[in-house]
Design a protein around this motif. Structure first.
Motif, PDB file in Angstrom:
ATOM      1  N   LEU A  83     -14.725 -44.365  -1.531  1.00  0.00           N
ATOM      2  CA  LEU A  83     -13.890 -43.648  -2.484  1.00  0.00           C
ATOM      3  C   LEU A  83     -13.905 -42.148  -2.249  1.00  0.00           C
ATOM      4  O   LEU A  83     -12.863 -41.519  -2.110  1.00  0.00           O
ATOM      5  N   VAL A  84     -15.081 -41.554  -2.182  1.00  0.00           N
ATOM      6  CA  VAL A  84     -15.180 -40.104  -1.989  1.00  0.00           C
ATOM      7  C   VAL A  84     -14.591 -39.709  -0.633  1.00  0.00           C
ATOM      8  O   VAL A  84     -13.841 -38.737  -0.524  1.00  0.00           O
ATOM      9  N   ASN A  85     -14.903 -40.481   0.396  1.00  0.00           N
ATOM     10  CA  ASN A  85     -14.356 -40.177   1.722  1.00  0.00           C
ATOM     11  C   ASN A  85     -12.839 -40.270   1.735  1.00  0.00           C
ATOM     12  O   ASN A  85     -12.163 -39.469   2.381  1.00  0.00           O
ATOM     13  N   ASN A  86     -12.279 -41.245   1.024  1.00  0.00           N
ATOM     14  CA  ASN A  86     -10.830 -41.385   0.951  1.00  0.00           C
ATOM     15  C   ASN A  86     -10.183 -40.190   0.259  1.00  0.00           C
ATOM     16  O   ASN A  86      -9.166 -39.670   0.713  1.00  0.00           O
ATOM     17  N   LEU A  87     -10.777 -39.744  -0.829  1.00  0.00           N
ATOM     18  CA  LEU A  87     -10.224 -38.588  -1.545  1.00  0.00           C
ATOM     19  C   LEU A  87     -10.241 -37.334  -0.659  1.00  0.00           C
ATOM     20  O   LEU A  87      -9.266 -36.594  -0.599  1.00  0.00           O
ATOM     21  N   PHE A  88     -11.332 -37.115   0.052  1.00  0.00           N
ATOM     22  CA  PHE A  88     -11.404 -35.965   0.939  1.00  0.00           C
ATOM     23  C   PHE A  88     -10.491 -36.112   2.151  1.00  0.00           C
ATOM     24  O   PHE A  88      -9.997 -35.125   2.683  1.00  0.00           O
ATOM     25  N   TRP A  89     -10.245 -37.328   2.596  1.00  0.00           N
ATOM     26  CA  TRP A  89      -9.309 -37.543   3.694  1.00  0.00           C
ATOM     27  C   TRP A  89      -7.922 -37.062   3.290  1.00  0.00           C
ATOM     28  O   TRP A  89      -7.245 -36.393   4.069  1.00  0.00           O
ATOM     29  N   HIS A  90      -7.507 -37.392   2.073  1.00  0.00           N
ATOM     30  CA  HIS A  90      -6.199 -36.932   1.591  1.00  0.00           C
ATOM     31  C   HIS A  90      -6.161 -35.407   1.486  1.00  0.00           C
ATOM     32  O   HIS A  90      -5.153 -34.783   1.822  1.00  0.00           O
ATOM     33  N   PHE A  91      -7.237 -34.804   1.046  1.00  0.00           N
ATOM     34  CA  PHE A  91      -7.318 -33.352   0.981  1.00  0.00           C
ATOM     35  C   PHE A  91      -7.230 -32.741   2.379  1.00  0.00           C
ATOM     36  O   PHE A  91      -6.495 -31.790   2.609  1.00  0.00           O
ATOM     37  N   LYS A  92      -7.924 -33.335   3.328  1.00  0.00           N
ATOM     38  CA  LYS A  92      -7.896 -32.855   4.717  1.00  0.00           C
ATOM     39  C   LYS A  92      -6.471 -32.937   5.272  1.00  0.00           C
ATOM     40  O   LYS A  92      -6.009 -32.022   5.966  1.00  0.00           O
ATOM     41  N   GLU A  93      -5.762 -34.016   4.982  1.00  0.00           N
ATOM     42  CA  GLU A  93      -4.380 -34.170   5.448  1.00  0.00           C
ATOM     43  C   GLU A  93      -3.485 -33.068   4.885  1.00  0.00           C
ATOM     44  O   GLU A  93      -2.617 -32.547   5.582  1.00  0.00           O
ATOM     45  N   GLU A  94      -3.688 -32.700   3.623  1.00  0.00           N
ATOM     46  CA  GLU A  94      -2.904 -31.605   3.029  1.00  0.00           C
ATOM     47  C   GLU A  94      -3.220 -30.280   3.719  1.00  0.00           C
ATOM     48  O   GLU A  94      -2.319 -29.493   3.992  1.00  0.00           O
ATOM     49  N   LEU A  95      -4.493 -30.041   4.010  1.00  0.00           N
ATOM     50  CA  LEU A  95      -4.886 -28.805   4.688  1.00  0.00           C
ATOM     51  C   LEU A  95      -4.316 -28.759   6.107  1.00  0.00           C
ATOM     52  O   LEU A  95      -3.966 -27.687   6.605  1.00  0.00           O
ATOM     53  N   ALA A  96      -4.218 -29.904   6.750  1.00  0.00           N
ATOM     54  CA  ALA A  96      -3.693 -29.969   8.119  1.00  0.00           C
ATOM     55  C   ALA A  96      -2.232 -29.539   8.167  1.00  0.00           C
ATOM     56  O   ALA A  96      -1.760 -29.041   9.206  1.00  0.00           O
ATOM     57  N   LYS A  97      -1.517 -29.726   7.091  1.00  0.00           N
ATOM     58  CA  LYS A  97      -0.091 -29.349   7.040  1.00  0.00           C
ATOM     59  C   LYS A  97       0.091 -27.839   6.964  1.00  0.00           C
ATOM     60  O   LYS A  97       1.176 -27.341   7.215  1.00  0.00           O
ATOM     61  N   LYS A  98      -0.955 -27.123   6.595  1.00  0.00           N
ATOM     62  CA  LYS A  98      -0.855 -25.669   6.418  1.00  0.00           C
ATOM     63  C   LYS A  98      -0.829 -24.955   7.749  1.00  0.00           C
ATOM     64  O   LYS A  98      -1.435 -25.281   8.675  1.00  0.00           O
TER      65      LYS A  98
END
Length: 98
Positions: A83-98
């Motif tokens: 769960l925690v890893n999945n939430l941070f994965w989504h956050f990482k994907e958003e940061l990658a778009k920047k």
């Protein structure tokens, strides 16, 4: 990095959650944060967890970085690590778009 964190979890899972949060920040998203000059930014990390009626975990992860809000929610997870890893994965994907 000026990180203020709020972790709302039961005593049983708090230690696991804190470990997972730091592992994700240090090893998985630090290179993405460097693009944001992360040593000079202020950010707030909030995690809320609860067990639902099925005895599974419901979570909310909210991260505010220099006024920009990132929010993720998941329900019915059995494994805290996933769960925690999945939430941070989504956050990482958003940061990658920047």
């Amino acid at each position: 990095m000026n990180l203020k964190r709020i972790i709302r979890a039961d005593d049983e899972s708090r230690e696991v959650v804190e470990r997972l949060v730091w592992e994700n920040i240090d090893h998985k998203i630090s290179s993405y944060l460097e693009k944001l000059d992360w040593k000079n930014i202020e950010w707030l990390l909030e995690i809320h967890t609860e067990k639902n009626k099925k005895w599974l975990f419901n979570w909310k992860l909210q991260i505010t970085i220099d006024g920009k809000l990132f929010r993720y929610e998941r329900e019915d997870y059995k494994n805290l690590d996933d769960l925690v890893n999945n939430l941070f994965w989504h956050f990482k994907e958003e940061l990658a778009k920047k």
